[in-house]
Design a protein around this motif. Structure first.
Motif, short mmCIF file in Angstrom:
data_model
loop_
_atom_site.label_atom_id
_atom_site.label_comp_id
_atom_site.label_asym_id
_atom_site.label_seq_id
_atom_site.Cartn_x
_atom_site.Cartn_y
_atom_site.Cartn_z
N THR A 189 -10.35 -9.60 11.32
CA THR A 189 -9.21 -8.73 11.60
C THR A 189 -9.47 -7.30 11.12
OG1 THR A 189 -8.15 -9.68 9.64
CG2 THR A 189 -7.48 -10.54 11.76
N GLN A 230 2.06 -13.38 2.19
CA GLN A 230 0.93 -12.64 2.75
C GLN A 230 1.49 -11.27 3.13
OE1 GLN A 230 -1.49 -14.75 1.85
NE2 GLN A 230 -2.41 -15.29 3.79
N ARG A 231 0.93 -10.20 2.56
CA ARG A 231 1.54 -8.87 2.73
C ARG A 231 0.57 -7.90 3.39
NH1 ARG A 231 6.61 -8.30 -0.05
NH2 ARG A 231 6.95 -10.27 -1.14
N TRP A 287 -11.14 -12.40 7.95
CA TRP A 287 -10.51 -11.08 7.79
C TRP A 287 -11.52 -9.97 7.62
CZ3 TRP A 287 -10.97 -9.20 2.80
CH2 TRP A 287 -11.09 -10.13 1.77
N PHE A 314 -5.08 7.41 8.32
CA PHE A 314 -4.69 6.03 8.59
C PHE A 314 -5.05 5.16 7.40
CE2 PHE A 314 -6.29 8.23 12.32
CZ PHE A 314 -5.24 8.10 13.22
N GLU A 315 -4.24 4.13 7.18
CA GLU A 315 -4.50 3.24 6.04
C GLU A 315 -3.99 1.85 6.40
OE1 GLU A 315 -2.21 4.39 2.62
OE2 GLU A 315 -3.60 3.35 1.26
N PHE A 316 -4.80 0.83 6.14
CA PHE A 316 -4.38 -0.56 6.34
C PHE A 316 -4.57 -1.27 5.01
CE2 PHE A 316 -5.50 -5.01 7.36
CZ PHE A 316 -4.32 -5.38 8.00
N ASN A 317 -3.48 -1.85 4.50
CA ASN A 317 -3.54 -2.56 3.21
C ASN A 317 -3.12 -4.00 3.39
OD1 ASN A 317 -4.04 -0.17 1.62
ND2 ASN A 317 -1.92 0.41 2.05
N MET A 318 -3.72 -4.88 2.63
CA MET A 318 -3.15 -6.22 2.56
C MET A 318 -3.43 -6.85 1.21
SD MET A 318 -5.55 -8.37 5.19
CE MET A 318 -7.17 -8.92 4.66
N THR A 319 -2.51 -7.71 0.76
CA THR A 319 -2.73 -8.55 -0.41
C THR A 319 -2.42 -9.96 0.06
OG1 THR A 319 -0.47 -8.28 -1.22
CG2 THR A 319 -2.11 -6.75 -2.07
N ILE A 320 -3.38 -10.85 -0.06
CA ILE A 320 -3.29 -12.14 0.64
C ILE A 320 -3.93 -13.27 -0.15
CG2 ILE A 320 -3.16 -11.30 3.01
CD1 ILE A 320 -6.56 -12.19 1.87
N VAL A 356 -9.19 -3.67 13.20
CA VAL A 356 -8.53 -2.45 12.71
C VAL A 356 -9.53 -1.29 12.73
CG1 VAL A 356 -7.40 -1.34 10.75
CG2 VAL A 356 -6.82 -3.71 11.34
N ASN A 396 -0.25 2.35 7.57
CA ASN A 396 0.35 3.68 7.41
C ASN A 396 -0.44 4.71 8.19
OD1 ASN A 396 2.24 2.87 5.35
ND2 ASN A 396 0.48 2.74 3.97
N MET A 397 0.25 5.70 8.73
CA MET A 397 -0.49 6.85 9.24
C MET A 397 0.35 8.11 9.12
SD MET A 397 -0.67 6.08 13.32
CE MET A 397 0.77 6.40 14.35
N GLU A 444 0.29 -3.88 5.45
CA GLU A 444 0.90 -2.57 5.61
C GLU A 444 -0.05 -1.67 6.40
OE1 GLU A 444 1.36 -0.59 1.85
OE2 GLU A 444 2.98 0.67 2.61
#
Lengths: 284, 284
Positions: free
Chosen positions: B106, A224-225, B102, B226-232, B110, A229-230, A227
């Protein structure tokens, strides 16, 4: 709500702009550390002093029943500051929000959230590129250094390079100064490059950044990944986060939730103007 | 804390794994929708039924004073579900956490946090690549479709492409089925491609992803990014988030904070095992 500012450096100035931009706040004055604190009439004081003076001022204000928000940033001393402030807040029916910046602060909230999403695994917080205040001050303290700028460069997995730009005092020897910087405890543990420049002033820039990554396990499922960033203007974000936390402090005080809290103990909705209904409809 | 599961599909199974992996939880049983709810002895029931049955079961359980957590995902109906459940929870001194997945869940936390960091600006939530349950069900309902899979492909700025893989019923005409899918309200507003395949089963994969971006203004400072990434694995994350929210539900109930709450109304620290001191030292 009436918000005052104590300390008028980069953060104090940014906080002033954020208060003026907030639809539900009024600026209740800007104070300097040697001003009389008894004169402050505000719901919340944003303690924008140097970090080592935060405890003294937050304690004095909490003892008067005034809410405070600070951006105390010495990670290893946060629990001790919280414990000490908590007792004063409980006794005086007020709320202190400490370490309300971006790290510690909003990054802490993201780290907590990612732990809840994938309890096993590793999180790395990579900072920069951006100026490190602590390292810049350490470099400036070296004999022979007239002015300095230490940039933090992220190399991944929480490892950072230090790029130290220095202006030498007249007659100082570069090799001697470089050796002293490399031997300093602030720099001795990281890859560090010292670069002589004619003017540090022309390099200054308050841009900063974060790349926060977690690879973890949800239940029994690996890979489960996540990330975060800012890339940001550093004092502008710190001032804004403090102002958003001032709102949470007033709400918590009005609900009788007294005490000293870090940002992972706050409800995100309490940081925002508007009603519960508006925020749930817009954001959930 | 004793946690039971109601409904044993993908999410129920994932929740079971997350409960077993939690250091502070015990599985108090797995129930099906037609089981007798009076037999459930648990602090919290995770309502893992289809989303349209959530309200009925969460209401019945809350009326019995049992905390519930669900992952109700119809964005436009969340406020109404919260209002209705809140009254039942207040009357029965319990806590219901709704829309705990999510997105909603979640991602909502965010989005709220980013609003607090940069109050003016635009947030885009880009989903995928991953299977959309709603669109898959809509495609399966079209006459002539034996099996279907609708993938959501992010094109940025919250715009998505739909890739619809279909297995035709014997004798069905592809062009007719394709036209019916393209005319369906689920697909009519997005770029949609319909692709005939021999087997949908061999394409199935519960991977999903999010790319959530905000460019905004902190105080008067623009260009805060700002950036929020996920691979799940989708059900694994949903099950884990529900289990973490079960912990928050018990803590809130034990502190007398009764009611129905969305995730932006929770403190991140309440989602985690361990003491306040441990979590602050590890995460702030």
């Amino acid at each position: 709500m009436k918000i005052a500012i104590l300390g008028y450096g980069n953060i104090g100035r940014a906080a002033e702009e954020a208060i003026k931009a907030a639809p539900d706040m009024e600026l209740a004055g800007i104070y300097h550390h040697n001003d009389c604190l008894d004169c402050i009439d505000a719901d919340v004081v944003l303690v924008c002093t140097p970090t080592r003076e935060v405890q003294k001022f937050a304690t004095l204000l909490a003892a008067r029943g005034i809410c405070t928000v600070d951006s105390f940033d010495i990670h290893g001393q946060i629990w001790s500051l919280r414990s000490s402030l908590d007792a004063v807040c409980q006794a005086n029916h007020t709320v202190s929000i400490l370490s309300a910046g971006w790290d510690p602060g909003t990054d802490s909230m993201v780290r907590a959230l990612l732990m809840a999403m994938a309890p096993k695994g590793l999180t790395y917080t990579n900072f920069g590129p951006g100026r490190s205040m602590g390292h810049t001050v350490a470099a400036k303290a070296i004999k022979g250094v007239k002015n300095a700028l230490s940039m933090t460069i992220p190399l991944g997995t929480g490892i950072h390079r230090r790029m130290v730009y220095i202006e030498l005092e007249d007659g100082a020897d570069f090799k001697t100064v470089e050796a002293a910087i490399l031997a300093d405890d602030y720099f001795a543990h990281d890859e560090t490059h010292v670069i002589p420049v004619d003017s540090v002033d022309v390099l200054n820039n308050v841009a900063h950044g974060v790349n926060l990554v977690r690879s973890g396990v949800s239940g029994e499922t690996h890979n489960q990944r996540f990330e975060f960033n800012m890339t940001i203007n550093n004092p502008a974000l710190t001032g804004q986060v403090m102002v958003s936390c001032a709102r949470a402090a007033v709400r918590m005080r009005d609900h009788g939730e007294f005490g000293a809290k870090t940002m992972i103990e706050l409800r995100p909705i309490d940081l925002l103007p508007g009603s519960t209904e508006q925020n749930i409809k817009a954001l959930v």
